[in-house]
Scaffold this motif. Structure first.
Motif, PDB file in Angstrom:
ATOM      1  N   ILE A 235       0.854  18.642  15.051  1.00  7.90           N
ATOM      2  CA  ILE A 235       1.841  17.641  15.472  1.00  7.90           C
ATOM      3  C   ILE A 235       2.994  18.370  16.156  1.00  7.90           C
ATOM      4  N   ASN A 236       3.192  18.086  17.427  1.00 13.07           N
ATOM      5  CA  ASN A 236       4.269  18.706  18.209  1.00 13.07           C
ATOM      6  C   ASN A 236       4.248  20.237  18.108  1.00 13.07           C
ATOM      7  N   GLY A 237       3.043  20.792  18.168  1.00 10.83           N
ATOM      8  CA  GLY A 237       2.880  22.244  18.110  1.00 10.83           C
ATOM      9  C   GLY A 237       2.884  22.832  16.707  1.00 10.83           C
ATOM     10  N   GLN A 238       3.117  21.994  15.687  1.00  6.47           N
ATOM     11  CA  GLN A 238       3.180  22.468  14.298  1.00  6.47           C
ATOM     12  C   GLN A 238       1.865  22.163  13.589  1.00  6.47           C
ATOM     13  N   VAL A 239       1.271  23.186  12.983  1.00  7.92           N
ATOM     14  CA  VAL A 239       0.011  22.996  12.263  1.00  7.92           C
ATOM     15  C   VAL A 239       0.299  22.392  10.883  1.00  7.92           C
ATOM     16  N   ILE A 240      -0.352  21.271  10.584  1.00 12.34           N
ATOM     17  CA  ILE A 240      -0.230  20.616   9.275  1.00 12.34           C
ATOM     18  C   ILE A 240      -1.545  20.851   8.537  1.00 12.34           C
ATOM     19  N   LEU A 311      15.779  12.715  12.384  1.00 18.34           N
ATOM     20  CA  LEU A 311      14.967  13.872  12.025  1.00 18.34           C
ATOM     21  C   LEU A 311      14.155  14.298  13.234  1.00 18.34           C
ATOM     22  N   THR A 312      14.040  15.611  13.446  1.00 14.47           N
ATOM     23  CA  THR A 312      13.149  16.087  14.507  1.00 14.47           C
ATOM     24  C   THR A 312      11.717  15.742  14.121  1.00 14.47           C
ATOM     25  N   THR A 313      10.849  15.689  15.084  1.00 15.47           N
ATOM     26  CA  THR A 313       9.445  15.352  14.819  1.00 15.47           C
ATOM     27  C   THR A 313       8.820  16.332  13.830  1.00 15.47           C
ATOM     28  N   ASN A 314       9.104  17.627  14.019  1.00 22.51           N
ATOM     29  CA  ASN A 314       8.513  18.635  13.129  1.00 22.51           C
ATOM     30  C   ASN A 314       9.016  18.507  11.702  1.00 22.51           C
ATOM     31  N   LEU A 315      10.321  18.281  11.546  1.00 16.74           N
ATOM     32  CA  LEU A 315      10.876  18.159  10.196  1.00 16.74           C
ATOM     33  C   LEU A 315      10.409  16.860   9.548  1.00 16.74           C
ATOM     34  N   LEU A 316      10.290  15.798  10.331  1.00  9.28           N
ATOM     35  CA  LEU A 316       9.774  14.534   9.800  1.00  9.28           C
ATOM     36  C   LEU A 316       8.346  14.721   9.304  1.00  9.28           C
ATOM     37  N   ALA A 317       7.514  15.387  10.090  1.00  4.33           N
ATOM     38  CA  ALA A 317       6.114  15.601   9.711  1.00  4.33           C
ATOM     39  C   ALA A 317       6.020  16.353   8.380  1.00  4.33           C
ATOM     40  N   ALA A 318       6.818  17.415   8.229  1.00  3.74           N
ATOM     41  CA  ALA A 318       6.797  18.203   6.987  1.00  3.74           C
ATOM     42  C   ALA A 318       7.367  17.405   5.820  1.00  3.74           C
ATOM     43  N   SER A 319       8.390  16.597   6.093  1.00  2.00           N
ATOM     44  CA  SER A 319       9.049  15.828   5.032  1.00  2.00           C
ATOM     45  C   SER A 319       8.146  14.744   4.452  1.00  2.00           C
ATOM     46  N   THR A 320       7.223  14.214   5.268  1.00  2.00           N
ATOM     47  CA  THR A 320       6.375  13.111   4.806  1.00  2.00           C
ATOM     48  C   THR A 320       5.513  13.495   3.598  1.00  2.00           C
ATOM     49  N   PHE A 321       5.174  14.775   3.501  1.00  2.00           N
ATOM     50  CA  PHE A 321       4.409  15.211   2.315  1.00  2.00           C
ATOM     51  C   PHE A 321       5.232  16.181   1.450  1.00  2.00           C
TER      52      PHE A 321
END
Length: 471
Positions: A235-240, A311-321
């Motif tokens: 997501i937005n260059g960040q591996v989840i 929230l930035t997209t990357n921080l939002l993605a990490a925050s969701t879990f």
């Protein structure tokens, strides 16, 4: 002459201001100062005031003042079982925990009876009030013994009323003879016995997905649609990644929560947007002061702001879990769990059930009140259904009970650095008519299902074996 007059006027004005200050602090703020646990006058008062007792909900003595060889001694029959929440009270060390925050009741200052008022006015010996807590020694003992030898916390709540049934922090300390043993207690810097781990802040990991669920449900996303989990996503260059890079395959919302699928919640959490996510977090009490007899630090979404505007997209993605910068206390997670159990309404948490004067007349009785409405009933029911699936067919299975439907969620939170994950487990039961909600954390315990779920299961089993409403 003019200079002398100015000096005289200056001194007169100074005395006037000083007088106003004395009146303010000694009259207007007298009760506030007296009730402050940091005020040593409260401790010194105990030479003529017999501090009231503290009891659990079943009448078991937790703290009591006894006279030994003509000297008052504070006795703690349960040892370290209720520490550090219970705290201590000594002339040398002052007061902490409930012994400090409830001092106004225990010393008969708050809502003093006419007799206590006269005794206080003339500095006569008197008896303080007794405080009955909502805590249950049986549940407290189970949680304490299950956590013994580990670092962590257990909080159990009646979701219908906000009554705290168990509040355990490990490691703890024995408050008996604390003046003599103080240096030994404070020298234990590694396990921090004076710190209440139930109020400490930790990354929540996957238990945060119950909060993210609210954002997803409100966004209009169809939760019955299938999503193909391949073990990781970008997501937005960040591996989840998934835990152990496990691919869950095709999952809908219920199975994603049950299997604790990071990529599902990151993908749809980002799709729901930061406004929905932040609104859901705020609705559950993030960034808000929890009304409680003891101080609980605020849970936060970012380091910069408890609840940021964006929230930035990357921080939002990490925050969701539950990663990124999210921090939450076990106490708050128990409230969040209780809110889901109580159809979306989080009741105001409380430890004091009632206060009795020396003649055992009730001076105060707690009246349960809502704190926040975090979810609609429909939203709470959907999250509950997914948490039930997590127990029947997912990672939360180790917390299952025979003949009782449990709703639960596991979490394995990465604290940063080369250390084991924190093991989380949140649960409530019975799922269809909840009577107890539990949050457990075992610090650096590994997986929630392995380390924390068995503790929660024991507590729920004992609570549900007791008669409805029985004490």
């Amino acid at each position: 002459m003019r200079g002398v007059r100015r000096v005289a006027l200056g001194m007169a004005f100074s005395f006037f201001i000083l007088s106003l200050g004395l009146v303010y602090w000694q009259v207007v703020q007298a009760d506030t100062l007296l009730e402050n646990p940091a005020n040593r006058r409260l401790i010194l008062m105990e030479s003529r005031v017999t501090r009231g007792g503290i009891f659990d909900r079943n009448g078991e003595i937790i703290a009591q003042t006894q006279t030994s060889q003509g000297k008052k001694v504070r006795v703690y029959p349960k040892g370290e079982l209720f520490e550090p929440a219970l705290g201590y009270s000594t002339v040398k060390l002052g007061a902490s925990g409930l012994e400090g925050s409830l001092a106004d009741w225990l010393l008969g200052i708050k809502k003093a009876t006419p007799t206590q008022t006269i005794q206080q006015l003339f500095a006569l010996p008197r008896q303080g009030d007794d405080v009955v807590l909502t805590l249950d020694s049986r549940l407290q003992s189970i949680a304490y013994n299950a956590l013994k030898g580990k670092m962590g916390a257990v909080v159990a709540i009646d979701p219908r009323t906000g009554e705290i049934l168990a509040l355990v922090s490990q490691p703890s300390f024995d408050p008996t003879n604390l003046d003599q043993n103080w240096n030994t207690v404070i020298s234990r810097k590694q396990d921090r016995p004076l710190e209440n781990h139930a109020f400490s802040l930790f990354p929540p990991g996957s238990i945060m997905k119950v909060v993210t669920s609210a954002a997803v449900l409100r966004s209009g996303i169809n939760t019955t649609d299938l999503y193909d989990c391949k073990g990781s996503t970008v997501i937005n260059g960040q591996v989840i990644p998934e835990q152990n890079d496990k691919a869950h395959g095709w999952v809908n919302y219920n199975m994603a929560l049950a299997d604790s699928c990071n990529t599902y919640f990151a993908t749809f959490g980002v799709k729901a947007g930061d406004n929905n996510f932040l609104s859901a977090a705020k609705g559950f009490g993030f960034g808000q002061k929890i009304p409680f007899e003891l101080n609980v630090p605020m849970s936060s979404i970012t380091n910069a702001a408890k609840i940021p505007a964006k929230l930035t997209t990357n921080l939002l993605a990490a925050s969701t879990f539950g990663q990124g910068e999210v921090l939450v206390s076990p106490f708050h997670m128990a409230l969040i769990t209780a809110g889901i159990a109580n159809h979306g309404v989080i009741m105001t948490p409380h430890l004091v059930e009632r206060v009795l004067d020396p003649s055992q007349t009730v001076l105060y009785e707690q009246n349960p009140q809502p704190w926040l409405t975090a979810l609609s009933k429909e939203e709470a029911d959907k999250i509950t259904s997914a948490m039930v699936t997590a127990v029947t067919d997912g990672t939360a299975a180790p917390g299952a009970l025979a003949d009782v439907q449990v709703a639960a969620k596991t979490g394995s939170a990465e604290p940063g650095g080369n250390v084991s994950t924190h093991a989380w487990y949140i649960a409530f039961a019975p799922a269809e008519a909840p009577r107890i909600a539990v949050a457990v954390i075992v610090e650096h315990g590994g997986t929630g299902g392995g380390a924390a779920a068995p503790i929660a299961r024991q507590i729920m089993q004992e609570a549900l074996s007791q008669k409805e409403g029985g004490k």
